[in-house]
Write a protein that holds these residues in place. Sequence first.
Motif, PDB file in Angstrom:
ATOM      1  N   ARG A 174       0.840  -1.204   0.000  1.00 16.34           N
ATOM      2  CA  ARG A 174       0.000   0.000   0.000  1.00 16.34           C
ATOM      3  C   ARG A 174       0.873   1.251   0.000  1.00 16.34           C
ATOM      4  NH1 ARG A 174      -2.062   0.575   4.770  1.00 16.34           N
ATOM      5  NH2 ARG A 174      -1.226  -1.294   5.766  1.00 16.34           N
ATOM      6  N   ASP A 175       0.222   2.397  -0.186  1.00 17.73           N
ATOM      7  CA  ASP A 175       0.907   3.676  -0.096  1.00 17.73           C
ATOM      8  C   ASP A 175       1.293   3.898   1.374  1.00 17.73           C
ATOM      9  OD1 ASP A 175       1.574   6.387  -1.151  1.00 17.73           O
ATOM     10  OD2 ASP A 175       0.087   6.955   0.362  1.00 17.73           O
ATOM     11  N   ALA A 176       2.493   4.406   1.619  1.00 12.33           N
ATOM     12  CA  ALA A 176       2.979   4.515   3.004  1.00 12.33           C
ATOM     13  C   ALA A 176       2.351   5.672   3.779  1.00 12.33           C
ATOM     14  CB  ALA A 176       4.497   4.617   3.022  1.00 12.33           C
ATOM     15  N   GLY A 177       1.525   6.484   3.133  1.00 15.44           N
ATOM     16  CA  GLY A 177       0.796   7.531   3.852  1.00 15.44           C
ATOM     17  C   GLY A 177       1.650   8.759   4.143  1.00 15.44           C
ATOM     18  N   ASP A 178       1.240   9.521   5.148  1.00 16.07           N
ATOM     19  CA  ASP A 178       1.899  10.784   5.503  1.00 16.07           C
ATOM     20  C   ASP A 178       3.287  10.507   6.088  1.00 16.07           C
ATOM     21  OD1 ASP A 178       2.736  13.170   6.520  1.00 16.07           O
ATOM     22  OD2 ASP A 178       0.854  13.663   7.526  1.00 16.07           O
ATOM     23  N   LEU A 179       4.319  10.844   5.331  1.00 17.97           N
ATOM     24  CA  LEU A 179       5.683  10.556   5.798  1.00 17.97           C
ATOM     25  C   LEU A 179       6.442  11.830   6.139  1.00 17.97           C
ATOM     26  CD1 LEU A 179       6.702   7.696   3.345  1.00 17.97           C
ATOM     27  CD2 LEU A 179       5.995   7.503   5.726  1.00 17.97           C
ATOM     28  N   THR A 180       5.695  12.913   6.344  1.00 15.05           N
ATOM     29  CA  THR A 180       6.373  14.192   6.560  1.00 15.05           C
ATOM     30  C   THR A 180       7.207  14.209   7.833  1.00 15.05           C
ATOM     31  OG1 THR A 180       4.300  14.966   7.478  1.00 15.05           O
ATOM     32  CG2 THR A 180       4.821  15.688   5.258  1.00 15.05           C
ATOM     33  N   THR A 181       6.888  13.336   8.789  1.00 18.93           N
ATOM     34  CA  THR A 181       7.677  13.361  10.026  1.00 18.93           C
ATOM     35  C   THR A 181       8.772  12.290  10.022  1.00 18.93           C
ATOM     36  OG1 THR A 181       6.215  11.879  11.247  1.00 18.93           O
ATOM     37  CG2 THR A 181       5.676  14.201  11.331  1.00 18.93           C
ATOM     38  N   MET A 182       8.985  11.657   8.870  1.00 11.05           N
ATOM     39  CA  MET A 182       9.988  10.589   8.809  1.00 11.05           C
ATOM     40  C   MET A 182      11.405  11.156   8.794  1.00 11.05           C
ATOM     41  SD  MET A 182      10.162   7.215   6.458  1.00 11.05           S
ATOM     42  CE  MET A 182      10.345   7.971   4.873  1.00 11.05           C
ATOM     43  N   ASP A 183      12.308  10.440   9.462  1.00 11.21           N
ATOM     44  CA  ASP A 183      13.679  10.917   9.592  1.00 11.21           C
ATOM     45  C   ASP A 183      14.516  10.612   8.360  1.00 11.21           C
ATOM     46  OD1 ASP A 183      15.989  11.912  10.533  1.00 11.21           O
ATOM     47  OD2 ASP A 183      16.321  10.391  12.056  1.00 11.21           O
ATOM     48  N   ASP A 184      14.691   9.319   8.077  1.00  9.45           N
ATOM     49  CA  ASP A 184      15.659   8.908   7.071  1.00  9.45           C
ATOM     50  C   ASP A 184      14.952   8.066   6.000  1.00  9.45           C
ATOM     51  OD1 ASP A 184      17.747   7.827   5.662  1.00  9.45           O
ATOM     52  OD2 ASP A 184      18.395   6.471   7.281  1.00  9.45           O
ATOM     53  N   PRO A 185      14.597   8.663   4.866  1.00 12.06           N
ATOM     54  CA  PRO A 185      13.834   7.933   3.837  1.00 12.06           C
ATOM     55  C   PRO A 185      14.556   6.683   3.348  1.00 12.06           C
ATOM     56  CG  PRO A 185      13.982  10.279   3.297  1.00 12.06           C
ATOM     57  CD  PRO A 185      14.873  10.044   4.481  1.00 12.06           C
ATOM     58  N   ALA A 186      15.889   6.671   3.435  1.00 14.71           N
ATOM     59  CA  ALA A 186      16.643   5.516   2.938  1.00 14.71           C
ATOM     60  C   ALA A 186      16.286   4.246   3.716  1.00 14.71           C
ATOM     61  CB  ALA A 186      18.142   5.791   3.042  1.00 14.71           C
ATOM     62  N   ALA A 187      15.922   4.419   4.992  1.00 16.29           N
ATOM     63  CA  ALA A 187      15.589   3.248   5.803  1.00 16.29           C
ATOM     64  C   ALA A 187      14.331   2.564   5.273  1.00 16.29           C
ATOM     65  CB  ALA A 187      15.405   3.665   7.266  1.00 16.29           C
ATOM     66  N   LEU A 188      13.340   3.355   4.882  1.00 12.04           N
ATOM     67  CA  LEU A 188      12.116   2.756   4.346  1.00 12.04           C
ATOM     68  C   LEU A 188      12.386   2.165   2.959  1.00 12.04           C
ATOM     69  CD1 LEU A 188       9.161   2.268   5.129  1.00 12.04           C
ATOM     70  CD2 LEU A 188       8.555   4.329   3.853  1.00 12.04           C
ATOM     71  N   GLN A 189      13.279   2.816   2.233  1.00 12.05           N
ATOM     72  CA  GLN A 189      13.623   2.313   0.901  1.00 12.05           C
ATOM     73  C   GLN A 189      14.249   0.906   1.000  1.00 12.05           C
ATOM     74  OE1 GLN A 189      12.516   3.714  -1.866  1.00 12.05           O
ATOM     75  NE2 GLN A 189      13.319   1.893  -2.916  1.00 12.05           N
ATOM     76  N   GLN A 190      15.084   0.706   2.004  1.00  8.73           N
ATOM     77  CA  GLN A 190      15.694  -0.625   2.204  1.00  8.73           C
ATOM     78  C   GLN A 190      14.603  -1.677   2.363  1.00  8.73           C
ATOM     79  OE1 GLN A 190      18.709  -1.611   5.145  1.00  8.73           O
ATOM     80  NE2 GLN A 190      19.297   0.542   5.234  1.00  8.73           N
ATOM     81  N   ILE A 191      13.557  -1.301   3.094  1.00 11.34           N
ATOM     82  CA  ILE A 191      12.473  -2.256   3.326  1.00 11.34           C
ATOM     83  C   ILE A 191      11.708  -2.500   2.027  1.00 11.34           C
ATOM     84  CG2 ILE A 191      10.272  -2.537   4.558  1.00 11.34           C
ATOM     85  CD1 ILE A 191      11.690  -1.397   7.016  1.00 11.34           C
ATOM     86  N   ARG A 192      11.465  -1.428   1.276  1.00 16.35           N
ATOM     87  CA  ARG A 192      10.815  -1.576  -0.040  1.00 16.35           C
ATOM     88  C   ARG A 192      11.608  -2.546  -0.912  1.00 16.35           C
ATOM     89  NH1 ARG A 192      10.143   4.095  -0.359  1.00 16.35           N
ATOM     90  NH2 ARG A 192       8.035   4.599   0.307  1.00 16.35           N
ATOM     91  N   ASP A 193      12.946  -2.339  -0.937  1.00 17.51           N
ATOM     92  CA  ASP A 193      13.795  -3.181  -1.783  1.00 17.51           C
ATOM     93  C   ASP A 193      13.717  -4.639  -1.339  1.00 17.51           C
ATOM     94  OD1 ASP A 193      14.457  -0.829  -2.989  1.00 17.51           O
ATOM     95  OD2 ASP A 193      16.449  -0.653  -2.061  1.00 17.51           O
ATOM     96  N   GLN A 194      13.743  -4.841  -0.035  1.00 16.47           N
ATOM     97  CA  GLN A 194      13.683  -6.204   0.500  1.00 16.47           C
ATOM     98  C   GLN A 194      12.366  -6.876   0.121  1.00 16.47           C
ATOM     99  OE1 GLN A 194      15.272  -8.025   3.212  1.00 16.47           O
ATOM    100  NE2 GLN A 194      16.941  -6.666   3.792  1.00 16.47           N
ATOM    101  N   VAL A 195      11.286  -6.114   0.253  1.00 18.80           N
ATOM    102  CA  VAL A 195       9.965  -6.680  -0.034  1.00 18.80           C
ATOM    103  C   VAL A 195       9.850  -6.974  -1.532  1.00 18.80           C
ATOM    104  CG1 VAL A 195       7.487  -6.186  -0.029  1.00 18.80           C
ATOM    105  CG2 VAL A 195       8.874  -5.633   1.978  1.00 18.80           C
ATOM    106  N   ALA A 196      10.370  -6.046  -2.343  1.00 17.56           N
ATOM    107  CA  ALA A 196      10.287  -6.224  -3.794  1.00 17.56           C
ATOM    108  C   ALA A 196      11.105  -7.442  -4.235  1.00 17.56           C
ATOM    109  CB  ALA A 196      10.793  -4.965  -4.498  1.00 17.56           C
ATOM    110  N   ALA A 197      12.237  -7.668  -3.547  1.00 20.24           N
ATOM    111  CA  ALA A 197      13.123  -8.767  -3.938  1.00 20.24           C
ATOM    112  C   ALA A 197      12.560 -10.130  -3.522  1.00 20.24           C
ATOM    113  CB  ALA A 197      14.502  -8.562  -3.316  1.00 20.24           C
ATOM    114  N   ALA A 198      11.596 -10.110  -2.611  1.00 16.69           N
ATOM    115  CA  ALA A 198      11.088 -11.389  -2.074  1.00 16.69           C
ATOM    116  C   ALA A 198      10.251 -12.143  -3.094  1.00 16.69           C
ATOM    117  CB  ALA A 198      10.258 -11.119  -0.833  1.00 16.69           C
TER     118      ALA A 198
END
Length: 646
Positions: free
Chosen positions: A622-646
């Motif tokens: 799903r869409d990750a929603g309101d991410l304006t308070t997120m610190d480090d976007p790269a951390a979520l990207q790592q998870i996206r990559d992991q999920v996509a690779a599965a």
Amino acid sequence: MSRRHRRQDMSSYAEFYRQSIDQPDVFWAGQAQLIDWHKPFDRVCNDDKPPFVHWFEGGLTNLCHNAVDRHLQDRADQAALICVSSETRQEKTYTFRQLLAEVQRMAASLQALGVQKGDRVLIYMPMMAEAAFAMLACARIGAIHCVVFGGFASGSLASRIDDAAPKVIVSADAGSRGGKVVAYKPLLDEAIRLSSHQPDAVLLADRQLAPMALVAGRDHLWAKLREKHFDAQVPCEWLDSTAISYTIYTSGTTGKPKGVQRDTGGYAVALAASMKHIFDGRAGETFFSTSDIGWVVGHSYIVYGPLIAGMATILYEGLPTQGMDGQPDGAIWWSLVEKYKVTGMFSAPTAVRVLKKQDPALLKKYDLSSLRALFLAGEPLDEPTARWISEGLNVPIIDNYWQTESGWPILAIANGIEKKPGRFGSPGVPMYGYKVKLLHESTGEELTRPGEKGVVVLEGPTPPGFMQTVWQDDARFVNTYWKTLPGKTVYSTFDWGIRDKDGYYFILGRTDDVINVAGHRLGTREIEESISGHAQVAEVAVVGVADALKGQVAMAFVVPKDSGVLHDNAASLKLEGEIMKRVDSDLGAVARPARVRFVTALPKTRSGKLLRRAIQAVCEGRDAGDLTTMDDPAALQQIRDQVAAA
Ligand code: ATP
Ligand code: MG
């Protein structure tokens, strides 16, 4: 009541708590004596129109007077505000007398820019002295401050400018993080461009970190106004106890942040009482809270609480792992404890986990004998982390549970009343004034047996210091937080917890973080706690992911202590197997994560809270929603990559 009796009664926390619940008016009228009133109140608690509560009606007081002016008599030349920046490598102490002078200069400058009682002043600043001056100056003249965390970018700032509609914005040329300058002024200019509300004026502190382009007619330099109002005498505006002192936004962990509105008198009393009874802070000592003024902990326990208690407070700018020489130094905080003889320290589990990756010998490098306790709040404190820091520092660790909404701890150990060891994994017991209950999530029935899991709620009236409402949106306040059940209305914390047989609470996670695996309801926290017990785990996040067969399954993301695991297939499979086995034996196979994935960082809000909802959304496509308070976007990207690779 005879004096002897009273002393006996107050000697145990259980008695103290009972009085707060059975005789709230007597109890709070007593606590109200901890602050100065210009005019005494007529009524302790008005809850004629629940869930709205008015504390100390008819009373006139002022937060700045209580935090600063009243201490001039006894401790004018003692330290009040200690500013330390490992970013700009500056260190400066203001005595109460000097602080009063600076606050009056700031107050006069704001007045010169047109600010009057009831006007909003938005403060968008790094951790520098002027931020505290601005907050106290607003309190002094009855303006409502709205501090926006300095790490936010234009979009988040713009929506807050529109919500608060400030007459004046106070800001700075730049902040700095990990030695890197972050220019604030261009972000602010962009935010003002994006917002429909336009401030009359912008007051800027120039730290000479980044060039600033001034907008003629709108932008003013603090240095100039300060000079002009150098000898200003600005008396405190005596405010109704129920006058709005400030608004502040929640962390946005679960979605769009809510604008929490706070009063004046109730808040002052709540802070004075908590500094004494919970934090065991004493006038003349030093308190060190490592939070940021952009969060509620910064409001309550960097700025107002310690100063109201007559303590010096440390305002620290910088990472916990960086020295005053700009070089890495995992002991910087402890060096400050030694240097300023800190007696009480307040931090967050997320910061301790950062330190946990450092050499434990750093905890022994300085003389920490002044320190009586370390308070931690903001997130579940897992047992291994609590033990590590407690043993390392050799002081009691006091986990305390609360929210932006409450303004001060809901669950804690009242360290100033009873020196009782807490329980690892538990933030303690209900604090005085809070009627904490556990309710069955669907039936709303009160759970009274030990070990039953339920939603943590508060029965009204909420105590002094608690939010008055959502800023300009009473309906949102009532509809978001309050639920009407047969015979009562309760405030929902949206957290999930259990109580043991001795009355200690354990927070299991947020209500929307509960995982339902084939009909079994599990808190993400329970699974995380089990996983974090593995010696090779530095950090972990568990989320529930939709599953056609089981309804939901648990998915774990782990930051291993040794990042080598990430690139070693055999090692990661081995560690995954060990972690699963551990969960099996701690909680049962039903809680076992379907997968354990390894990453170098977890997505968090800027206040250091795990963004489980974003991880969950990514796992479910799903869409990750309101991410304006997120610190480090790269951390979520790592998870996206992991999920996509599965
Ligand atoms: P939002 O309300 O915008 O989603 P948020 O809830 O993270 O954001 P805060 O008010 O900063 O905003 O955080 C309060 C929450 O933090 C609590 O409701 C609870 O979930 C968590 N929390 C705080 N202290 C503790 C603690 N000691 N143990 C466990 N959880 C805690
Ligand atoms: Mg919340």
